[in-house]
Design a protein around this motif. Structure first.
Motif, mmCIF file in Angstrom:
data_model
loop_
_atom_site.group_PDB
_atom_site.id
_atom_site.type_symbol
_atom_site.label_atom_id
_atom_site.label_comp_id
_atom_site.label_asym_id
_atom_site.label_seq_id
_atom_site.Cartn_x
_atom_site.Cartn_y
_atom_site.Cartn_z
ATOM 1 N N VAL A 18 1.462 8.742 -6.531
ATOM 2 C CA VAL A 18 1.652 10.196 -6.467
ATOM 3 C C VAL A 18 2.726 10.643 -7.461
ATOM 4 C CG1 VAL A 18 2.468 12.081 -4.985
ATOM 5 C CG2 VAL A 18 0.811 10.429 -4.106
ATOM 6 N N VAL B 208 0.828 4.117 -2.943
ATOM 7 C CA VAL B 208 0.634 5.550 -2.719
ATOM 8 C C VAL B 208 1.825 6.334 -3.262
ATOM 9 C CG1 VAL B 208 0.450 7.343 -0.941
ATOM 10 C CG2 VAL B 208 -0.911 5.248 -0.757
ATOM 11 N N LEU C 123 0.825 -1.208 0.000
ATOM 12 C CA LEU C 123 0.000 0.000 0.000
ATOM 13 C C LEU C 123 0.860 1.258 0.000
ATOM 14 C CD1 LEU C 123 -2.735 1.412 0.126
ATOM 15 C CD2 LEU C 123 -2.684 1.100 2.627
#
Length: 126
Positions: free
Chosen positions: A82, A78, A74
């Motif tokens: 991004v 992320v 996870l």
């Protein structure tokens, strides 16, 4: 699938981190001036440390307990998500350096791979 992905991402992040530490001005081609300030070089080198840290985390986690693997997947999703979004905006607006066209593909591929790995891992009992 998780073990090779974490190893590849760990290696990629280690290379980026080492490049920022050892050859920051060359790594920043087309983004860093020909004669960068010592402060800019120091800032680029500072960024290398977390890249190497995440590389070690990825490499170390490849055989960890399912809950730990899920959390690291996870976090990578992320992070790469991004970065990929930033690359897409930069390329689309023309504000990114030319090399971003290569990095957008790499970062999108990592983001998708981590999304798939995380979704699959979520179905695995802890």
């Amino acid at each position: 699938m998780n073990k090779p992905l974490l190893m590849i991402a760990g290696t990629y992040l280690a290379v980026i981190g080492l490049a920022l530490l050892l050859v920051p001005a060359q790594f920043g081609v087309d983004a860093v001036p020909d004669d960068p300030s010592t402060e800019l070089v120091a800032l680029l080198r500072l960024l290398g440390g977390p890249f190497i840290g995440i590389a070690v985390l990825n490499w170390s986690t490849r055989s960890a307990a399912p809950l730990v693997v899920r959390l690291v997947l996870l976090a990578n999703l992320v992070g790469f998500g991004v970065v990929a979004a930033n690359d897409v905006v930069g390329v689309a607006t023309g504000e990114a350096r030319d090399l971003a066209r290569v990095f957008v593909v790499v970062h999108l591929a990592f983001a998708v791979a981590f999304a798939v790995a995380w979704a699959r891992e979520r179905r695995t009992p802890a």
